[in-house]
Enzyme design. Structure first.
Site, mmCIF file in Angstrom:
data_model
loop_
_atom_site.group_PDB
_atom_site.id
_atom_site.type_symbol
_atom_site.label_atom_id
_atom_site.label_comp_id
_atom_site.label_asym_id
_atom_site.label_seq_id
_atom_site.Cartn_x
_atom_site.Cartn_y
_atom_site.Cartn_z
ATOM 1 N N ARG A 1 57.840 51.818 43.703
ATOM 2 C CA ARG A 1 58.843 50.850 43.677
ATOM 3 C C ARG A 1 59.831 50.618 44.948
ATOM 4 O O ARG A 1 60.145 49.656 45.548
ATOM 5 C CB ARG A 1 59.754 50.763 42.403
ATOM 6 C CG ARG A 1 60.595 49.738 42.107
ATOM 7 C CD ARG A 1 61.485 49.947 40.631
ATOM 8 N NE ARG A 1 62.375 50.878 40.873
ATOM 9 C CZ ARG A 1 62.915 51.582 39.597
ATOM 10 N NH1 ARG A 1 62.607 50.744 38.533
ATOM 11 N NH2 ARG A 1 63.611 52.448 39.723
ATOM 12 N N LYS B 1 65.312 47.072 43.984
ATOM 13 C CA LYS B 1 66.241 47.952 43.808
ATOM 14 C C LYS B 1 67.080 47.731 45.009
ATOM 15 O O LYS B 1 67.295 48.712 46.009
ATOM 16 C CB LYS B 1 65.828 49.104 43.651
ATOM 17 C CG LYS B 1 66.943 49.895 42.582
ATOM 18 C CD LYS B 1 66.420 50.979 41.779
ATOM 19 C CE LYS B 1 67.401 52.063 41.214
ATOM 20 N NZ LYS B 1 68.276 51.398 40.308
ATOM 21 N N GLU C 1 68.697 41.529 31.719
ATOM 22 C CA GLU C 1 68.822 42.792 31.680
ATOM 23 C C GLU C 1 70.467 42.970 31.948
ATOM 24 O O GLU C 1 71.165 42.045 31.918
ATOM 25 C CB GLU C 1 68.213 43.671 32.540
ATOM 26 C CG GLU C 1 68.540 43.161 34.102
ATOM 27 C CD GLU C 1 67.730 44.302 35.102
ATOM 28 O OE1 GLU C 1 67.530 45.385 34.795
ATOM 29 O OE2 GLU C 1 67.034 43.670 36.250
#
Ligand code: PLP
Ligand code: COI
Length: 342
Positions: free
Chosen positions: A81, A183, A219
């Protein structure tokens, strides 16, 4: 020898530990990397990270098992990721095998900080990367640092397994076709205002709706969302605008539910107006683990889940016990999920 800490009550905060890992990227390549005791960083005032927020991070944990080993949960997925994030931010990806080596080194070097099995605390590992050379036009930096430190942490939400209250945010955390699915530090910078407001009003987190229509559940600021419906099925929101972070915890929960617990899982768009039909809600992530939610506040209108404000509901409890059992070594893990620190 373990550090002398009150492990049950350490909270979720930063504590400086002995050694951290640093590798620098210059002239088109990463250097070999070292462990260092120096926690301070000196960079130019015009560094890409300081001017244009060119920074990203990861979060994973190390756990002590009942038989005294130290393990990590699916660190390969964090490595991948971070590569995906780096590419989107025009940063040089840090190779996955080197990321994994750094995890081994940093955790082993700070093993006295790994909280004891059964304490409820874990060792949080924070890999991060930033543009360290000067930029003034809006361009990617030419030099970068990849770093990784560890810090022992307790539960992210104050009550631990006590159900939390969350609220619907008036602001978005991501744009359609933006950076919600990676992220990037910037996603968290722009959530700080809402976070402060939520905490002032007594809420643990903000729920973000889809940024295009504000009718669908996405989220929270630091965790993905799961629901349970009246039939006991796990309902997992997907994003119509690809603006949800692909949580490793959530992907693992989906597998655990389907393959280990025989729970039906439906991954689909979830409209905000159908949430009142669900019986349980949880927030899932490395920091959040699986934290139950008892109510959502929508501008004064409360949506309360049948599971209530006293304890987690039955499905969330089963998922929590199985997931944490896998992480702590008391439940057999699917192939490749547990990495033992050599
Ligand atoms: N969503 C956001 C915005 C997060 O910051 C995190 C934390 O990493 C998560 C979800 C959960 O992801 P993971 O389970 O990979 O930790
Ligand atoms: C994590 O769960 O590792 C995160 O990065 C979330 C953050 C809000 C602490």
């Amino acid at each position: 020898m373990k550090q002398n800490l009150d492990w049950q009550n350490i909270g979720f905060g930063y504590r400086k530990t002995e050694l951290r890992y640093v590798s620098e990227y210059k002239n088109g390549q990463w250097d070999e990397g070292v462990l260092t005791g120096e926690d301070m960083i000196t960079i130019t005032e015009s560094a890409g990270v300081l001017q244009y927020a060119q920074t990203c991070f990861e979060g994973l944990k190390a756990y002590e098992t009942a038989d005294g080993r130290i393990v990590c949960f699916r660190p390969d997925l964090n490595a991948q990721r971070m590569i995906d994030t780096a590419k989107r931010l025009e940063m040089p990806p840090f190779p996955a095998e080197r990321f994994l080596e750094a995890v081994d080194k940093v955790v082993r070097a700070n093993e006295s900080w790994v909280p004891p099995y059964g304490s409820g605390a874990t060792l949080y590992i924070r890999p991060y990367m930033f543009g360290s050379s000067a930029v003034i036009g809006v361009n990617p930096a030419e030099e970068y640092q990849f770093r990784m430190f560890v810090t022992p942490v307790g539960p992210y939400f104050k009550g631990g397994l006590q159900p939390n209250k969350v609220r619907i945010s008036d602001f978005d955390r991501a744009a359609p076709r933006g950076t919600g699915n990676i992220k990037a530090g910037l996603n968290y910078a722009m959530s700080l205002h809402q976070t402060v407001l939520a905490h002032e009003e007594g809420f643990a987190e903000n729920v973000y709706l889809d940024p295009a229509t504000r009718t669908m559940i996405e989220e929270t600021g630091g965790a993905n969302i799961i629901f349970v419906d009246r039939e006991g099925r796990l309902i997992v929101p997907v994003s119509s605008t690809d603006s949800i972070l692909p949580s490793i915890t959530r992907r693992s929960i989906v597998h655990v539910a389907r393959e280990m617990l025989g729970i039906e899982v439906i991954e689909r768009i979830v409209r905000f107006d159908e949430v009142s039909n669900f019986t349980e809600m949880g927030l899932c992530g490395t920091a959040a683990v699986i934290s139950p939610v008892g109510l959502i506040d929508d501008h004064g209108k409360e949506i309360r889940f049948a599971s209530g404000m006293e304890t987690a509901g039955p499905v969330i409890t089963r998922l929590y016990e199985t997931l944490t059992g896998i992480q702590m070594g008391t439940v057999e893990a699917p192939e490749g999920w547990i990495h033992e620190i050599p």
